[in-house]
Enzyme design. Structure first.
Site, PDB file in Angstrom:
ATOM      1  N   ARG A 181       0.162  -5.847  13.841  1.00 54.28           N
ATOM      2  CA  ARG A 181      -1.377  -5.088  14.051  1.00 54.28           C
ATOM      3  C   ARG A 181      -1.787  -6.431  14.071  1.00 54.28           C
ATOM      4  O   ARG A 181      -2.617  -6.621  14.750  1.00 54.28           O
ATOM      5  CB  ARG A 181      -1.014  -4.394  12.577  1.00 54.28           C
ATOM      6  CG  ARG A 181      -0.275  -2.932  13.014  1.00 54.28           C
ATOM      7  CD  ARG A 181      -0.139  -1.864  11.607  1.00 54.28           C
ATOM      8  NE  ARG A 181      -1.540  -1.253  10.881  1.00 54.28           N
ATOM      9  CZ  ARG A 181      -1.701  -1.256   9.939  1.00 54.28           C
ATOM     10  NH1 ARG A 181      -0.168  -1.388   9.374  1.00 54.28           N
ATOM     11  NH2 ARG A 181      -2.657  -0.912   9.317  1.00 54.28           N
ATOM     12  N   ARG A 210       0.674  -1.242   0.028  1.00 53.90           N
ATOM     13  CA  ARG A 210      -0.393  -0.230  -0.257  1.00 53.90           C
ATOM     14  C   ARG A 210       0.981   1.081   0.047  1.00 53.90           C
ATOM     15  O   ARG A 210       1.855   1.567   0.296  1.00 53.90           O
ATOM     16  CB  ARG A 210      -0.386  -0.026   1.211  1.00 53.90           C
ATOM     17  CG  ARG A 210      -1.352   1.208   1.394  1.00 53.90           C
ATOM     18  CD  ARG A 210      -2.675   0.808   2.448  1.00 53.90           C
ATOM     19  NE  ARG A 210      -1.859   0.780   3.797  1.00 53.90           N
ATOM     20  CZ  ARG A 210      -3.550   0.754   4.836  1.00 53.90           C
ATOM     21  NH1 ARG A 210      -4.988   0.499   4.482  1.00 53.90           N
ATOM     22  NH2 ARG A 210      -2.922   1.172   5.694  1.00 53.90           N
ATOM     23  N   ARG A 216       3.255   4.439   4.480  1.00 54.04           N
ATOM     24  CA  ARG A 216       2.521   4.250   5.999  1.00 54.04           C
ATOM     25  C   ARG A 216       3.586   3.627   7.027  1.00 54.04           C
ATOM     26  O   ARG A 216       4.051   2.389   6.775  1.00 54.04           O
ATOM     27  CB  ARG A 216       1.422   3.888   6.144  1.00 54.04           C
ATOM     28  CG  ARG A 216      -0.024   5.043   6.372  1.00 54.04           C
ATOM     29  CD  ARG A 216      -0.846   4.239   6.790  1.00 54.04           C
ATOM     30  NE  ARG A 216      -1.101   3.713   7.988  1.00 54.04           N
ATOM     31  CZ  ARG A 216      -2.541   2.978   8.295  1.00 54.04           C
ATOM     32  NH1 ARG A 216      -3.629   3.485   7.304  1.00 54.04           N
ATOM     33  NH2 ARG A 216      -2.753   2.848   9.324  1.00 54.04           N
TER      34      ARG A 216
END
Ligand code: AMP
Length: 220
Positions: free
Chosen positions: A173, A129, A162
């Site tokens: 996560r 991403r 990110r």
């Protein structure tokens, strides 16, 4: 009129942010993302952003009291009077309980749309991403590449990874999700408000299923 709250549940990388942006328009409800609120606070250099940073950078959850204060402040604003679409909240049982208490007090309805995606696909989606530092638009190095390398298709802003989308932080996560957030599925299912949605499909198909689930469960 009773307010309507729709929750998008699902692991990081399930497509909650992408789907929530569209669903928010479709349902006419403001999109409230706690991750986005934290990132805004970070960018503005607020005390809250400073306190949240270490948790976010390491893939851990920000403590409930910080999240709840920020979220309840946000949903007290007038644009949320008729309801809102939550993305990335709740993530722990105490958060879900606090939300339930608040909604019970105001008589608001809740629907929870739960996006399921296999772990391997999540890792692939998150590590590839690239997020626009200008407008927040999301590209993917393979599945949604930008026309000009490193530049957002929408606004021309710089695309960045990110800091919590690196392979090590993504693993953390996902582990945190399994441990702290996934138990909410059973909790909401037992309350009869959970709708399962297969998130391992093309975004347009997932969107159709979300729309259908939202209309099936809508309070009459
Ligand atoms: P997200 O953009 O939803 O993936 O959130 C990015 C990060 O913000 C998470 O990894 C957490 O560190 C923090 N965060 C966002 N929402 C919450 C929440 N409801 N509870 C605790 N931490 C959160």
């Amino acid at each position: 009129m009773t307010a309507r709250v729709v929750v998008l549940l699902g692991p990081p990388g399930a497509g909650k942010g992408t789907q929530a942006s569209r669903l928010s328009v479709e349902l006419g409800l403001p999109h409230v993302s706690t991750g986005d609120l934290f990132r805004e606070n970070l960018a503005q250099g607020t005390e809250l952003g400073r306190r949240a940073k270490a948790f976010m950078d390491s893939g851990r959850l920000v403590p409930d009291e910080l999240v709840l204060e920020m979220l309840f402040d946000r949903v007290a604003r007038p644009d949320c009077a008729e309801g809102y679409l939550l993305d990335g909240f709740p993530r722990t049982l105490p958060q879900a309980q606090a939300l339930e208490q608040r909604l019970e007090a105001s008589g608001a309805s809740i629907q929870v749309l739960d996006l399921a995606v296999p772990d391997a696909a999540l890792v692939d989606r998150l590590t590839g991403r690239r997020t626009c530092s200008g407008c927040g638009n999301v590209h993917h190095v393979r599945y949604a590449p930008s026309r000009v390398a490193g530049r957002c298709d929408k606004c021309g802003g710089e695309l960045k990874q990110r800091s919590d989308d690196t392979p090590e932080v993504v693993e953390k996560r996902l582990a945190v999700y399994r441990q702290q957030t996934q138990p909410l599925e059973g909790w909401y299912r037992s309350r009869g408000v959970l709708h399962d949605v297969d998130g391992d499909r093309a975004p347009a198909q997932v969107f159709e299923s979300l729309k259908r689930a939202a209309s099936e469960g809508a309070a009459t």
